[in-house]
Design an enzyme around this catalytic site. Structure first.
Site, mmCIF file in Angstrom:
data_model
loop_
_atom_site.group_PDB
_atom_site.id
_atom_site.type_symbol
_atom_site.label_atom_id
_atom_site.label_comp_id
_atom_site.label_asym_id
_atom_site.label_seq_id
_atom_site.Cartn_x
_atom_site.Cartn_y
_atom_site.Cartn_z
ATOM 1 N N SER A 66 11.254 -12.519 -5.236
ATOM 2 C CA SER A 66 12.441 -12.120 -5.980
ATOM 3 C C SER A 66 13.689 -12.373 -5.138
ATOM 4 C CB SER A 66 12.339 -10.642 -6.368
ATOM 5 O OG SER A 66 13.368 -10.267 -7.253
ATOM 6 N N GLY A 67 14.849 -12.368 -5.794
ATOM 7 C CA GLY A 67 16.081 -12.806 -5.132
ATOM 8 C C GLY A 67 16.970 -11.709 -4.600
ATOM 9 N N VAL A 95 12.842 -11.050 -18.088
ATOM 10 C CA VAL A 95 12.991 -10.003 -19.086
ATOM 11 C C VAL A 95 14.322 -10.187 -19.800
ATOM 12 C CG1 VAL A 95 14.054 -8.392 -17.446
ATOM 13 C CG2 VAL A 95 12.933 -7.506 -19.495
ATOM 14 N N ASN A 120 2.024 -0.163 5.473
ATOM 15 C CA ASN A 120 2.440 -0.599 4.142
ATOM 16 C C ASN A 120 3.379 -1.780 4.288
ATOM 17 O OD1 ASN A 120 3.409 -0.828 1.477
ATOM 18 N ND2 ASN A 120 4.905 0.797 1.772
ATOM 19 N N GLY A 121 3.052 -2.910 3.665
ATOM 20 C CA GLY A 121 3.954 -4.053 3.704
ATOM 21 C C GLY A 121 3.272 -5.327 4.155
ATOM 22 N N GLU A 122 4.080 -6.219 4.706
ATOM 23 C CA GLU A 122 3.598 -7.504 5.210
ATOM 24 C C GLU A 122 4.338 -7.845 6.497
ATOM 25 O OE1 GLU A 122 1.121 -8.965 3.812
ATOM 26 O OE2 GLU A 122 1.097 -7.974 1.845
ATOM 27 N N CYS A 130 0.833 -1.187 0.000
ATOM 28 C CA CYS A 130 0.000 0.000 0.000
ATOM 29 C C CYS A 130 0.873 1.244 0.000
ATOM 30 C CB CYS A 130 -0.905 -0.001 1.238
ATOM 31 S SG CYS A 130 -1.841 -1.537 1.448
ATOM 32 N N ARG A 160 -4.850 1.277 -0.793
ATOM 33 C CA ARG A 160 -4.708 -0.144 -0.496
ATOM 34 C C ARG A 160 -4.619 -1.012 -1.743
ATOM 35 N NH1 ARG A 160 -9.061 -4.424 2.055
ATOM 36 N NH2 ARG A 160 -7.552 -6.043 2.578
ATOM 37 N N LEU A 161 -3.613 -1.880 -1.758
ATOM 38 C CA LEU A 161 -3.545 -3.013 -2.682
ATOM 39 C C LEU A 161 -3.860 -4.249 -1.859
ATOM 40 C CD1 LEU A 161 -2.842 -4.278 -5.440
ATOM 41 C CD2 LEU A 161 -0.465 -4.410 -4.675
#
Length: 656
Positions: free
Chosen positions: A358-359, A285, A74-76, A2, A49-50
């Site tokens: 992602s790494g 990509v 915002n975040g997890e 978010c 919000r996402l």
């Protein structure tokens, strides 16, 4: 994932709804699903919000039962269920199964120590109405961003700088000290930004506005404490276990998940471990030019791991056309060409999933960069006393440009003198040739950035010092910044299991002799992951997302770059004649100045976007907004009527 904004009026005046709403709407890309705003006298909170978790009950701002505490987040938080269970055992009653409510009750229990309990990627603010305190924190590694500034009347906070700039009191002006550092590092190190008067909250820091004053302080330190008595096998086993657990924890979501995939060990390991739990969609990509594409290798890995693979190929025209908009999304110039590649792979992923693993972070934590092998190559110079090394460096500086000169020059310096981080663009001599006299008056040595960091680890070995510097500068200022901004530009949440706090705790105890060993880098990580990886990946060097800037600046980009330099309104800062000289030398093959030219171009484009306001961008919402959120005035509990917003009774937390 978010975005949020806030205004604290230091004069005690009511916050203007239109300002908060305008600030909030600059970040629709961070949260296309909902909007929420709270006004409480001299405090305003705005949120986009996402939806990832708590799809039906996770709306924000979130209030406690008596509306005395509000949070935007915002975040997890990957351990929020553990924290919730603990708080329930202490007697707290929950109305939802959300991270936001867990944060509020954790604040009620432990106060300002709250961030020390959190495992995740986060930036949050808590408004404590009864104490008149605005309190917030940023995660330990700096995965989620936070910016702030002080104006004549306000303290203003935002997940992105463009949110701050929507406040009328925030001015657009180049920070000349930041520009001086940018020319060295290719990004602006914390806590500065390229805007004068606008600052980053550094990673692992809290901020508090109390009694109309702001206080920012560190709550955690990323310290390496290698255990030389541990066996290699123990290091491998512990690394394997913690990364497996981290990947599993990072799969927490109620929406579709996928993963980025390059040809190297980092992303391949994440995908392989992800694949143990569910079918995986992977995304890569690449470019048409030989040597600048990982598409073939990534496809081979995807086939072996049996993922549902997607790829996108980018040409020079498409890359060039999107660049101004992406610089707008970045907020600041970041002269890392792979940032744009990351945008395109995020755009591809967002068409299929809402969360992508992602790494990022593996190289910094486990010793993966080739430059980390340099201390071993320069070991012989460590036996010389400082005076002899200084003399050697002086003598070597007068040699013609022959093979071995650079080796002698670097060997004559300590690691603190020669290593400024993973990206080192302009040395001091070239930088002063590029800078105008006006900018040179603002010149500050890059030592003011790296010196204080090195000084915190005076007794560490050289490799550990280099890792320590990169974690406290390059990782948060470049790697994680571009991951956040380029993914959020596409309303995609990117998660980075290697930067998990528990993974760092394990990596921090690995001795250097196990990291740089067997003729390779991050040796422990390679051994820990090899049982999960295809054989063609296990020992392959990481390329990341290579971008053919070197080639394009000689060909497709040459005239475009020349036009930007000549037309740019940056003559107060940059000697255009010197920049054009670098471009000509590069085009004709006299030297590879591609990274230097790109650094100049990114600054000039940023100046066009943000200072000259030559471009006008607006965020296009991804899909249809599910529902607008209420706008609530807590002062008197009166709903503010605003066209286009749902009207709801505001007498409980469930109003949100």
């Amino acid at each position: 994932m978010c975005g949020f904004v806030s205004i604290y009026d230091r004069l005690g005046q009511p916050v203007n709804l239109d300002i908060i709403q305008k600030m909030t709407q600059t970040m629709i890309h961070r949260g296309p699903n909902e909007e929420g705003i709270i006004l409480d006298g001299h405090l305003g909170l705005g949120f986009r919000r996402l939806s990832i978790n708590g799809l039906k009950e996770g709306s924000q701002p979130f209030l406690n039962h008596n509306q005395s505490i509000a949070v935007v987040f915002n975040g997890e938080i990957y351990n929020y269920k553990e924290l919730k269970k603990w708080l329930e055992e202490l007697g707290y009653q929950f109305m939802t199964d959300t991270e936001a409510e867990t944060l509020i009750h954790l604040y009620e229990e432990v106060g300002f120590d709250l961030p020390k309990y959190l495992r995740g990627m986060f930036a949050f603010q808590i408004w404590d109405r009864e104490q008149d305190i605005l309190f917030g924190a940023r995660d330990q590694m700096g995965i989620k961003p936070m910016y702030w500034c002080e104006t004549d009347h306000y303290y203003v906070f935002s997940s992105e700088i463009k949110g701050l700039l929507a406040c009328p009191e925030v001015k657009r002006q180049v920070n000349q000290e930041a520009l001086s550092h940018y020319l060295t590092f290719q990004y602006v190190p914390d806590p500065l930004t390229m805007f004068a008067g606008i600052y980053k909250i550094p990673p692992a820091h809290t901020w508090m506005v109390k009694n109309k004053e702001i206080k920012i302080q560190k709550y955690w330190e990323a310290q390496f404490q290698p255990d030389e008595n541990r066996s290699f096998s123990d290091c491998v086993d512990e690394t394997r276990a913690v990364i497996k657990e981290s990947v599993h924890a990072h799969l927490m979501s109620e929406v579709p998940r996928g993963a980025f995939l390059s040809s190297g060990i980092d992303s391949s390991a994440i995908v392989a471990l992800h694949r143990q739990h569910e079918n995986v969609q992977t995304f890569t990509v690449g470019f048409d030019i030989p040597g600048y594409s990982e598409l073939e290798f990534a496809k081979q890995t995807a086939d072996t791991l049996k993922t549902n693979h997607h790829e996108v190929k980018i040409d020079a025209t498409r890359y060039q056309e999107i660049l101004p908009r992406l610089i707008w999304h970045q907020d600041e110039p970041v002269a890392d060409p792979s940032a744009i590649a990351l945008y395109f792979v995020s755009q591809l992923a967002s068409q299929h999933v809402t969360v992508a693993l992602s790494g990022e972070g593996a190289d910094e934590l486990f010793g993966g960069y080739l430059i980390y092998r340099e201390p071993s190559a320069l070991q012989m110079f460590s036996y010389l006393d400082s005076q002899t090394r200084k003399w050697l460096g002086s003598w070597a500086s007068h040699l013609p440009n022959i093979k071995g000169k650079n080796y002698l020059l670097r060997g004559s310096k300590t690691v603190e003198e020669r290593y400024f981080g993973n990206a080192f663009i302009f040395d001091e001599k070239m930088k002063k040739n590029l800078m105008t006299e006006e900018l040179q008056q603002a010149y500050i040595s890059p030592w003011t950035v790296t010196g204080p960091i090195y000084n915190r680890v005076p007794n560490a070995d050289d490799v550990t010092k280099m890792q320590y510097l990169d974690i406290h500068s390059w990782l948060c200022g470049n790697i994680l910044m571009k991951a956040d901004k380029m993914s959020m530009a596409n309303s995609l949440e990117v998660r980075t299991p290697f930067t998990d706090i528990r993974v760092f705790e394990v990596a921090s105890r690995i001795p250097t002799k196990y990291k740089i060993a067997n003729g390779t880098t991050k040796h422990v990580l390679r051994e820990a992951m090899k049982e999960f990886l295809p054989t063609h990946v296990a020992q392959k060097k990481k390329l990341g997302f290579p971008v053919p800037i070197r080639y394009w600046l000689k060909n497709e980009f040459y005239q475009w770059a020349k036009d930007i330099i000549e037309e740019s309104a940056t003559s107060d800062f940059i000697r255009k004649s010197y920049a054009l000289q670098l471009l000509e030398k590069h085009k004709h093959g006299h030297a590879d100045h591609s990274r230097k030219i790109w650094t100049v171009l990114c600054f000039m484009l940023w100046h066009q976007v943000y200072i000259e306001e030559k471009y006008q961008f607006s965020t296009i919402e991804k899909g249809e907004v599910r529902r607008h959120h209420v706008i609530l005035n807590l002062d008197g509990h009166q709903l503010l009527k605003k066209q286009g917003y749902s009207m709801r009774i505001a007498n409980s937390m469930r109003s949100f």
